[in-house]
Design a protein around this motif. Structure first.
Motif, mmCIF file in Angstrom:
data_model
loop_
_atom_site.group_PDB
_atom_site.id
_atom_site.type_symbol
_atom_site.label_atom_id
_atom_site.label_comp_id
_atom_site.label_asym_id
_atom_site.label_seq_id
_atom_site.Cartn_x
_atom_site.Cartn_y
_atom_site.Cartn_z
ATOM 1 N N ILE A 36 0.208 14.424 37.296
ATOM 2 C CA ILE A 36 0.567 13.068 36.885
ATOM 3 C C ILE A 36 -0.589 12.459 36.099
ATOM 4 C CG2 ILE A 36 1.522 10.874 37.638
ATOM 5 C CD1 ILE A 36 3.081 13.374 38.593
ATOM 6 N N SER A 37 -0.364 12.168 34.832
ATOM 7 C CA SER A 37 -1.383 11.499 34.020
ATOM 8 C C SER A 37 -1.137 9.994 34.043
ATOM 9 C CB SER A 37 -1.357 12.013 32.582
ATOM 10 O OG SER A 37 -0.339 11.371 31.836
ATOM 11 N N ALA A 38 -2.079 9.241 33.502
ATOM 12 C CA ALA A 38 -1.914 7.791 33.432
ATOM 13 C C ALA A 38 -0.711 7.408 32.572
ATOM 14 C CB ALA A 38 -3.183 7.153 32.875
ATOM 15 N N PHE A 39 -0.370 8.274 31.630
ATOM 16 C CA PHE A 39 0.744 7.982 30.731
ATOM 17 C C PHE A 39 2.099 8.258 31.392
ATOM 18 C CE2 PHE A 39 -2.911 9.199 28.100
ATOM 19 C CZ PHE A 39 -3.065 8.031 27.368
ATOM 20 N N ASP A 40 2.082 8.866 32.577
ATOM 21 C CA ASP A 40 3.316 9.140 33.314
ATOM 22 C C ASP A 40 3.667 8.024 34.291
ATOM 23 O OD1 ASP A 40 3.604 11.685 32.112
ATOM 24 O OD2 ASP A 40 2.223 12.555 33.574
ATOM 25 N N SER A 41 2.814 7.024 34.386
ATOM 26 C CA SER A 41 3.020 5.983 35.398
ATOM 27 C C SER A 41 2.882 4.595 34.782
ATOM 28 C CB SER A 41 1.996 6.136 36.532
ATOM 29 O OG SER A 41 2.085 5.064 37.448
ATOM 30 N N ASP A 42 3.876 3.753 35.034
ATOM 31 C CA ASP A 42 3.805 2.361 34.581
ATOM 32 C C ASP A 42 2.805 1.558 35.406
ATOM 33 O OD1 ASP A 42 5.735 2.843 32.667
ATOM 34 O OD2 ASP A 42 7.407 2.223 33.958
ATOM 35 N N ARG A 43 2.318 2.142 36.494
ATOM 36 C CA ARG A 43 1.364 1.436 37.347
ATOM 37 C C ARG A 43 -0.025 1.353 36.707
ATOM 38 N NH1 ARG A 43 3.873 1.459 42.487
ATOM 39 N NH2 ARG A 43 5.653 2.885 42.496
ATOM 40 N N VAL A 44 -0.295 2.217 35.741
ATOM 41 C CA VAL A 44 -1.594 2.235 35.064
ATOM 42 C C VAL A 44 -1.495 1.392 33.799
ATOM 43 C CG1 VAL A 44 -3.390 3.677 34.072
ATOM 44 C CG2 VAL A 44 -2.006 4.541 35.963
#
Length: 470
Positions: free
Chosen positions: A209-217
């Motif tokens: 999971i990268s930062a681009f895979d999560s809206d939390r980042v």
């Protein structure tokens, strides 16, 4: 006629539906990867490893897994561990308690929340969550866990868990009803966690999971990491991309050493006799003057100042000394005298209340056959300080960026030469002021008083240890 037991219906509804449990019971909509992870456990995956960027919600999903399992299995032993008590109790277990507090009161009443344990009240010996810190000295955190029901061994910050813990847990991990879940940022390029995403990948269900895979980042976090470290840096690859960063041959200090020193728990050295401070003086307007403090093997504080003239900076350092308890005052304060540092040294020595020692990092090293100059020697001395794994660094992003961003080369004569401040500034756009102050702390092992007196005169040449030990 017996009244129907609503808890039976609850288990029937949610046991195989962890995402629905999160939505209806915890009031949260999991990300796609979080739902896939929870579903993998329900589907019977026994070995799961998740490498991720910072801030994607791994502690949250770990908490949801634990709560869902505890409330839908009457027999379950759920062991959660992390390398340090801070990572375990201040982060993951605190997150667990927060989500328990989000449940309806009727469900909260079914569990008993303790400092290091959560139990199902009606089956406290058969259904529980237990938090255990993983230490090399006590590797049994995951050992001896057996149950007729479901067992989960959940390892947070798995990169930092000593291999001895996993070796000791081999028996527990082998059970047919045991699920081993490794979660973490990919900070170390060795060990079980690294292997599960490489040579053991075929035996493990893996998630990346990268930062681009999560809206939390947030986009701001990604942009800040790119500006601070550079998109090609190890720190960016680990913190944003969730990738294991292969260290380049010319990197002095790998990110792994810095991260482990930040997370390490060692006894406080408060009041020890070998307290040393070091000061790197700003040379240009955009640079920072940095004062670092070391007590024993602990870097206790990093202070930075910008745009102070020499007299103001001298006053700040003197005030730091005067307001420090006498037993914690430094034996010496090392000051880099190249550039503007000479004026600060002269001012502090004129006051005469602290022992200021001038260090010229451009001069010759004690190990002349190995290093080009003292600066190079001090940098590698600091790397050895970290490699000994007996020190503690504070959490400071500027410090991390500085330490992992400096490179070295071999001269035509085979000597090690670390980049100069100007070269580094040209390459990465800033001066590594925090790191240069830290490595200056190592000067005490490389210098000796010419006269044998405690107070030193910066104008006198520094006499090396005749054995060349640095």
């Amino acid at each position: 006629m017996n009244e129907p037991n609503p808890f039976v219906d609850f288990i029937k509804t949610y046991k195989d539906e962890p995402t629905l449990f999160c939505e209806n019971i915890l009031g949260i909509n999991p990300d796609k990867w979080q739902s896939e992870l929870m579903k993998a456990i329900v589907s019977g995956e026994r070995k799961i490893s998740v490498r991720s960027a910072h801030g994607v919600g791994k502690s949250s999903v770990a908490s949801w897994i634990l709560i869902h399992t505890l409330l839908t299995h009457l027999d379950c032993k759920l062991i959660v561990t992390a390398p340090t008590s801070g990572q375990l109790f201040d982060a993951l277990f605190a997150e667990l308690k927060k989500w328990i507090g989000e449940m309806p009161q009727a469900l909260q009443d079914l569990v008993d929340v303790k400092s290091d344990r959560v139990v199902l009240k009606s089956r406290s010996a058969e259904a529980f969550i237990s938090a255990r810190t993983s230490r090399k000295e006590q590797p049994e955190a995951l050992a001896g866990v057996h149950s007729q029901g479901k067992v989960i061994l959940l390892c947070d910050e798995a990169s930092g868990i000593p291999e001895e813990v996993f070796e000791s847990a081999a028996g527990s991990m082998s059970g047919h009803n045991v699920h081993t879940i490794l979660l973490g940022n990919p900070t170390r390029n060795s060990g079980l966690f690294y292997d599960t995403h490489n040579k053991l990948k075929g035996a493990w269900k893996t998630f990346h999971i990268s930062a681009f895979d999560s809206d939390r980042v947030s986009e701001d976090f990604v942009e800040e990491m790119a500006m601070r470290y550079g998109e090609e840096s190890s720190a960016y690859k680990v913190r944003v991309l969730g990738e294991f960063a292969e260290e380049t041959d010319d990197t002095i200090i790998p990110l792994e050493l810095v991260d482990s020193a930040i997370q390490r728990e060692i006894p406080s050295d408060h009041g020890v006799s070998d307290t040393i401070w070091a000061l790197d003086v700003a040379r240009h307007g955009a640079d920072s003057s940095v004062l670092v403090k070391k007590q024993g093997n602990i870097i206790t504080e990093i202070k930075t100042w910008k745009r102070l003239d020499l007299m103001e900076l001298s006053g700040r350092v003197q005030a730091e000394f005067d307001t420090t308890e006498p037993e914690n005052r430094p034996m010496e304060v090392y000051i880099d005298v190249i550039g503007m540092g000479y004026g600060v040294l002269d001012s502090l020595n004129a006051i005469g209340r602290l022992n200021a020692v001038g260090i010229n990092v451009a001069e010759s090293p004690s190990q002349k056959e190995t290093y080009m100059n003292l600066r190079s020697e001090l940098w590698f001395k600091f790397r050895s300080f970290l490699e000994a794994k007996m020190c503690k660094l504070p959490a400071n992003e500027y410090m991390i960026a500085d330490l992992v961003g400096v490179k070295y080369k071999f001269t035509a004569g085979g000597k090690i030469q670390v980049e100069s401040k100007d070269q580094i500034k040209k390459r990465i756009g800033r001066s590594p002021d925090v790191a240069d102050a830290l490595v200056l702390l190592m000067a005490g092992d490389a210098i000796a008083s010419r006269s044998g007196s405690y107070a030193r005169d910066w104008k006198q040449p520094l006499v090396r240890d005749i054995k060349g030990v640095v």
